[in-house]
Design an enzyme around this catalytic site. Structure first.
Site, short mmCIF file in Angstrom:
data_model
loop_
_atom_site.label_atom_id
_atom_site.label_comp_id
_atom_site.label_asym_id
_atom_site.label_seq_id
_atom_site.Cartn_x
_atom_site.Cartn_y
_atom_site.Cartn_z
N ARG A 110 0.87 -1.18 0.00
CA ARG A 110 0.00 0.00 0.00
C ARG A 110 0.90 1.22 0.00
O ARG A 110 1.78 1.36 0.84
CB ARG A 110 -0.91 0.04 1.24
CG ARG A 110 -1.51 1.42 1.47
CD ARG A 110 -2.54 1.50 2.56
NE ARG A 110 -3.78 0.86 2.16
CZ ARG A 110 -4.95 1.06 2.77
NH1 ARG A 110 -5.05 1.88 3.79
NH2 ARG A 110 -6.03 0.45 2.35
N HIS A 137 -7.62 0.80 -6.10
CA HIS A 137 -7.78 0.02 -4.86
C HIS A 137 -8.45 -1.32 -5.23
O HIS A 137 -9.62 -1.54 -4.91
CB HIS A 137 -8.63 0.83 -3.87
CG HIS A 137 -8.56 0.35 -2.46
ND1 HIS A 137 -7.75 -0.70 -2.05
CD2 HIS A 137 -9.20 0.78 -1.33
CE1 HIS A 137 -7.90 -0.88 -0.76
NE2 HIS A 137 -8.77 -0.01 -0.30
N ARG A 319 -13.84 -7.72 2.73
CA ARG A 319 -12.42 -7.46 2.40
C ARG A 319 -11.59 -8.70 2.72
O ARG A 319 -10.69 -9.08 1.99
CB ARG A 319 -11.88 -6.27 3.21
CG ARG A 319 -12.55 -4.92 2.95
CD ARG A 319 -12.36 -4.44 1.54
NE ARG A 319 -10.98 -4.47 1.11
CZ ARG A 319 -10.03 -3.60 1.50
NH1 ARG A 319 -10.31 -2.61 2.32
NH2 ARG A 319 -8.79 -3.71 1.04
N1 NVA Z 1 -9.74 7.45 -1.10
C1 NVA Z 1 -9.36 6.92 0.20
C2 NVA Z 1 -9.66 5.47 0.27
C3 NVA Z 1 -9.38 4.85 1.62
C4 NVA Z 1 -9.70 3.38 1.66
C5 NVA Z 1 -7.88 7.21 0.45
O1 NVA Z 1 -7.08 6.98 -0.46
O2 NVA Z 1 -7.55 7.67 1.54
N1 CP Z 2 -11.20 0.54 2.89
C1 CP Z 2 -9.91 0.49 3.30
O1 CP Z 2 -8.99 0.24 2.52
O2 CP Z 2 -9.73 0.72 4.61
P1 CP Z 2 -8.32 0.87 5.35
O3 CP Z 2 -7.71 2.16 4.88
O4 CP Z 2 -8.67 0.87 6.81
O5 CP Z 2 -7.46 -0.29 4.98
#
Ligand code: NVA
Ligand code: CP
Length: 332
Positions: A110, A137, A319
């Site tokens: 990530r 994502h 998830r």
């Molecule tokens: N758009 C958000 C998604 C979090 C799961 C971010 O990148 O922070």
């Molecule tokens: N939806 C999601 O990716 O959540 P986190 O940022 O908590 O992993």
């Protein structure tokens, strides 16, 4: 299960790298693994293997999903947090990829640009899974598709409207997911927040082949009318500067998901959100922003978030089942 699909050794970097059949294979596998989990049937066939979980941004769901799914599969895990590794600071992505490939059978990443996870995958000799980048994502998409299929019994023809910041990871990914799976995607926001032209063009071509469609509209009533799924995400994403809050609140408040939006969609519509969500002031960021701008909710009202239309916690649980499917399919 479709025996023609074999994903062993594949990376999972974005949904656009996969066919509809491969995505359906992963969803079916996730459903099977979910069923086994509920029945207490062990699936720890990957004992003796290990995976690295690199998080250059924070996480609750993705990290917990990867860890619990890995443990259920019998995999060992090593978590590298945003400050606890040499990655990018003292060691290049290419070198990191080759070091980790010698110790682990798979790598989750990530981080920021999609180009970084693509480079990691290029140099790694084991599967690399994208746990979120600025652009995409993909593991979230599998959870969302599984949740939609569980609720409506199908994906083909489902109408999904995304409200708010549609030019970032969630808007991009949902547009691609819908286009691949024969769903009707609408981005409902101001043109500045529409997904990029090139990606929209590609998704329109995919949608033409799958029986889906891609629509961009500024009009809330038109965008929400008749939607099966109303989807939104935070207005400011991880890694974006604090200063953008003011303009985001000003520009995206008209696209807040509230009772009126759900009424336009109709009584059978559901609400989805990848989470975390700003639907009240019970977080430090929510409270600070609330005080600074005199608001109590942002992208979704507390009423909609807590309503029986909201699938957000089923979505969050999924998830884990879908990430388990990705690791199982690419490692065995
Ligand atoms: N758009 C958000 C998604 C979090 C799961 C971010 O990148 O922070
Ligand atoms: N939806 C999601 O990716 O959540 P986190 O940022 O908590 O992993």
């Amino acid at each position: 299960m479709d025996l023609k699909v074999n994903l062993k050794g594949r990376d999972f970097l974005k949904l656009l790298d996969f066919t509809r059949e491969e995505i359906l294979f992963l969803l079916d596998l996730a459903a099977e693994l979910k069923d086994k989990k509920k029945k207490g049937i062990p699936v720890d066939t990957l004992r003796g293997k290990n995976v690295a979980l690199i998080f250059e941004k924070t996480s609750t769901r993705t990290r917990c999903a990867f860890e619990t799914a890995a443990h259920d599969l019998g995999l060992g895990t090593t978590y590298l947090d945003p400050s606890g590794s040499q990655i990018g600071k003292k060691e290049s992505i290419a070198d990191t990829a080759r070091v980790l490939s010698g110790m682990f059978e798979g790598i989750e990443y990530r981080g920021f640009g999609q180009d970084i996870v693509e480079e990691l995958a290029e140099y790694a000799s084991v599967p690399v899974w994208n746990g979120l980048t600025n652009e995409f994502h993909p593991t979230q998409m599998l959870a969302d598709l599984l949740t939609i299929r569980e609720h409506f019994g199908r994906l083909q023809g489902i109408r999904l409207t995304y409200m708010g910041d549609a030019r970032y990871n969630m808007g991009n990914s949902l547009m691609a997911a819908c286009a691949l799976m024969g769903m009707h995607f609408t981005a409902c926001t101001t043109p500045e927040y529409f997904p990029a032209d090139e990606l929209t063009h590609r998704c329109r071509e995919l949608a033409a082949a799958s029986g889906g469609s891609v629509t961009l509209t500024e009009n809330v009533e038109q965008g929400a009318r008749g939607a099966d799924v109303i989807y939104t995400d935070v207005w400011v994403s991880m890694g974006e500067p604090e200063q953008v809050w003011e303009e985001r609140i000003r520009e995206l408040t008209p696209y807040q998901v509230n009772r009126q939006v759900m009424e336009y969609a109709g009584e059978n519509a559901v609400f989805m959100h990848c989470l975390p969500a700003f639907h009240d002031l019970k977080t430090t960021t929510g409270a600070q922003i609330g005080q600074r701008f005199g608001i109590t909710e942002m992208e979704v009202t507390d009423e909609v978030f807590e309503s029986d239309k909201s699938l957000v916690f089923q979505e969050a649980e999924n998830r884990m089942h879908t990430i388990k499917a990705v690791m199982a399919a690419t490692l065995s």
